[in-house]
Design an enzyme around this catalytic site. Structure first.
Site, mmCIF file in Angstrom:
data_model
loop_
_atom_site.group_PDB
_atom_site.id
_atom_site.type_symbol
_atom_site.label_atom_id
_atom_site.label_comp_id
_atom_site.label_asym_id
_atom_site.label_seq_id
_atom_site.Cartn_x
_atom_site.Cartn_y
_atom_site.Cartn_z
ATOM 1 N N LYS A 36 0.828 -1.217 0.000
ATOM 2 C CA LYS A 36 0.000 0.000 0.000
ATOM 3 C C LYS A 36 0.861 1.265 0.000
ATOM 4 O O LYS A 36 0.345 2.349 -0.266
ATOM 5 C CB LYS A 36 -0.966 -0.002 1.188
ATOM 6 C CG LYS A 36 -2.160 -0.914 0.942
ATOM 7 C CD LYS A 36 -3.212 -0.752 2.015
ATOM 8 C CE LYS A 36 -4.444 -1.572 1.666
ATOM 9 N NZ LYS A 36 -5.372 -1.644 2.816
ATOM 10 N N ASP A 88 -8.292 -11.967 8.342
ATOM 11 C CA ASP A 88 -8.490 -10.577 7.915
ATOM 12 C C ASP A 88 -9.978 -10.200 7.969
ATOM 13 O O ASP A 88 -10.340 -9.125 8.446
ATOM 14 C CB ASP A 88 -7.960 -10.423 6.481
ATOM 15 C CG ASP A 88 -7.812 -8.973 6.067
ATOM 16 O OD1 ASP A 88 -7.501 -8.137 6.937
ATOM 17 O OD2 ASP A 88 -8.000 -8.675 4.876
ATOM 18 N N HIS A 92 -5.492 -11.442 -1.167
ATOM 19 C CA HIS A 92 -6.832 -11.059 -1.638
ATOM 20 C C HIS A 92 -7.403 -12.043 -2.655
ATOM 21 O O HIS A 92 -8.364 -11.721 -3.354
ATOM 22 C CB HIS A 92 -6.819 -9.650 -2.237
ATOM 23 C CG HIS A 92 -6.708 -8.574 -1.195
ATOM 24 N ND1 HIS A 92 -7.745 -8.283 -0.322
ATOM 25 C CD2 HIS A 92 -5.685 -7.741 -0.861
ATOM 26 C CE1 HIS A 92 -7.358 -7.299 0.483
ATOM 27 N NE2 HIS A 92 -6.114 -6.967 0.183
HETATM 28 FE FE LIG Z 1 -4.532 -6.008 1.381
#
Ligand SMILES: [Fe+2]
Length: 247
Positions: A113, A191, A163
């Site tokens: 990120k 998560d 993901h």
């Molecule tokens: Fe992520």
């Protein structure tokens, strides 16, 4: 042989025996010293290996904290998700020797990120398809950042595949089922648990009980059903205690 001759022989034999005993005893002492030295070397090696592991861990945590520091809302998300993930990995029967690398992967899952601009990452409204495509690149960016860090091993697979979805509609590689590395399948459940049970600016976190229902509902589509079954062997109280120590 005369009596004095016999005495001489006995005395000689006795002296020889005594020398032999002394030599044996000296050899034994020497061996004991070697053994003690060896034990000391092993101990020092163990300590050094432990120190090395600790500094790896501290480095990974520092990097993870740097990522977290950007997002005030998620708080200690990486720490919590790591604690849940490790409990899940135990329940799913992952071998103990794999856990250290997997733990690093859990902590660093969102390191990519750093490559996504704040304006997009923290955009309050809906994302355009282009903006979503940029966010969806963070697992690839993350695995590129960590590519040459050998000690992260299997952890790098978590970063790249955290993901993915069991039904093959996730990103970045749309891997289906058990083509997704197990650690990444475990991470996905951990998560979701943290996302559902943590307050966000736009909604309050749900209770573990409700979160569990939600996760069960997505077994076989989003999540690996075996990982969800392992998740169901861990009590809400255990997860609540893990959350309390990582908030
Ligand atoms: Fe992520």
């Amino acid at each position: 042989m005369t009596a004095s001759g016999t005495e001489d022989t006995v005395a000689t034999l006795r002296a020889r025996l005594q020398r032999t005993e002394e030599q044996a005893s000296a050899r034994q002492h020497q061996l004991e010293r070697y053994a003690a030295d060896l034990r000391e070397v092993f101990k020092q090696e163990r300590t050094r290996a432990q120190e090395l592991r600790e500094s790896y861990k501290a480095t990974v945590r520092a990097l993870s904290n740097a990522v977290e520091a950007r997002d005030a809302y998620t708080g200690r998300h990486a720490e919590r998700v790591t604690a849940y993930g490790i409990a899940l990995a135990h329940a799913a029967g992952v071998e103990a020797e794999r856990l250290a690398q997997i733990e690093f992967g859990f902590l660093l899952h969102d390191v990519g990120k750093v490559g996504v601009p704040d304006a997009i990452l923290f955009k309050p409204g809906a994302l355009t398809p282009d903006e979503f495509a940029l966010i969806a690149r963070h697992p690839v960016i993350g695995s590129e950042i960590l590519r040459d860090v050998g000690f992260l091993g299997e952890g790098k697979l978590v970063v790249r595949h955290h993901h993915e979805r069991w039904d093959g509609t996730g990103y970045p590689d749309r891997l289906p089922g058990d083509e997704i590395p197990l650690a990444a399948r475990i991470f996905a459940v951990a998560d979701a648990l943290d996302a559902l049970t943590t307050d966000r600016p736009y909604r309050r976190g749900t209770r573990f009980e409700r979160a569990r229902e939600e996760i069960r509902k997505h077994a076989g589509s989003q999540f690996d059903p075996d990982v969800v079954a392992a998740f169901d062997t861990i009590s809400d109280a255990t997860f609540a205690a893990l959350r309390a120590t990582n908030t």
